[in-house]
Design a protein around this motif. Structure first.
Motif, PDB file in Angstrom:
ATOM      1  N   LYS A 169      -2.187  10.117   6.257  1.00 13.92           N
ATOM      2  CA  LYS A 169      -1.252   9.280   5.167  1.00 13.92           C
ATOM      3  C   LYS A 169      -1.143   7.898   5.381  1.00 13.92           C
ATOM      4  CE  LYS A 169      -0.774  13.263   2.838  1.00 13.92           C
ATOM      5  NZ  LYS A 169      -1.332  13.321   1.669  1.00 13.92           N
ATOM      6  N   GLN A 170      -1.640   7.137   6.487  1.00 10.26           N
ATOM      7  CA  GLN A 170      -1.688   5.931   6.647  1.00 10.26           C
ATOM      8  C   GLN A 170      -2.742   5.347   5.952  1.00 10.26           C
ATOM      9  OE1 GLN A 170      -0.431   5.113  10.504  1.00 10.26           O
ATOM     10  NE2 GLN A 170       1.690   5.949  10.553  1.00 10.26           N
TER      11      GLN A 170
ATOM     12  N   PRO B 235      -5.288   4.326   3.283  1.00 11.43           N
ATOM     13  CA  PRO B 235      -5.226   3.965   1.912  1.00 11.43           C
ATOM     14  C   PRO B 235      -6.209   4.925   1.128  1.00 11.43           C
ATOM     15  CG  PRO B 235      -5.191   1.848   2.979  1.00 11.43           C
ATOM     16  CD  PRO B 235      -5.569   2.796   4.151  1.00 11.43           C
TER      17      PRO B 235
ATOM     18  N   ARG C 131      -4.370   8.621   1.407  1.00 12.25           N
ATOM     19  CA  ARG C 131      -2.791   8.702   1.349  1.00 12.25           C
ATOM     20  C   ARG C 131      -2.341   9.724   0.302  1.00 12.25           C
ATOM     21  NH1 ARG C 131       0.808   3.783  -1.209  1.00 12.25           N
ATOM     22  NH2 ARG C 131       2.654   4.468  -0.885  1.00 12.25           N
TER      23      ARG C 131
END
Length: 122
Positions: free
Chosen positions: A69-70, A72, A75
């Motif tokens: 989720k970090q 891009p 995400r």
């Protein structure tokens, strides 16, 4: 063009079972044996969905989802946790990390495919 799903599980037999179900439904499958290897597989290619176990060596599924989720590019990639874990606290931890669904092993292929079809990116 088939949609691509990343399956992350340290059990080869579980990856095989999930892969058979997904390929039978027309999806392309890439695999990772743990969170670290799965992160290394995310090299810029489009992934429409991730299915991850929770309990794995080197990097567990919750930590893996947090790291995904970090990134891009990934995400907004939906994540389904496929695990033997059935505790509400663990489910909440998975949700907080970014998981959108929780399927408990042993699973029925129809149950998993229903979750996949609901969440897979267009």
């Amino acid at each position: 063009m088939a949609k691509t799903i990343l399956v992350v599980d340290d059990s080869a037999s579980m990856r095989q079972a999930v892969g058979i179900a997904l390929r039978g439904a027309g999806y392309e499958v890439i695999e990772g044996t743990d969170g670290q290897q799965a992160l290394a597989r995310l090299t810029g290619q489009k992934v429409h969905l991730i299915i991850s176990d929770v309990n794995m060596p080197h990097m567990d599924g919750i930590s893996f989802v947090k790291q995904v989720k970090q990134l891009p590019l990934y995400r907004f990639t939906p994540v389904i946790m496929l695990t033997t874990e059935n505790q509400e606290a663990k489910k909440r931890e998975g949700q907080a990390a970014g998981a959108k669904a929780w399927v408990v092993k042993p699973f029925q292929p129809a149950q998993l495919l229903a979750a996949v079809e609901k969440l897979v990116l267009p």
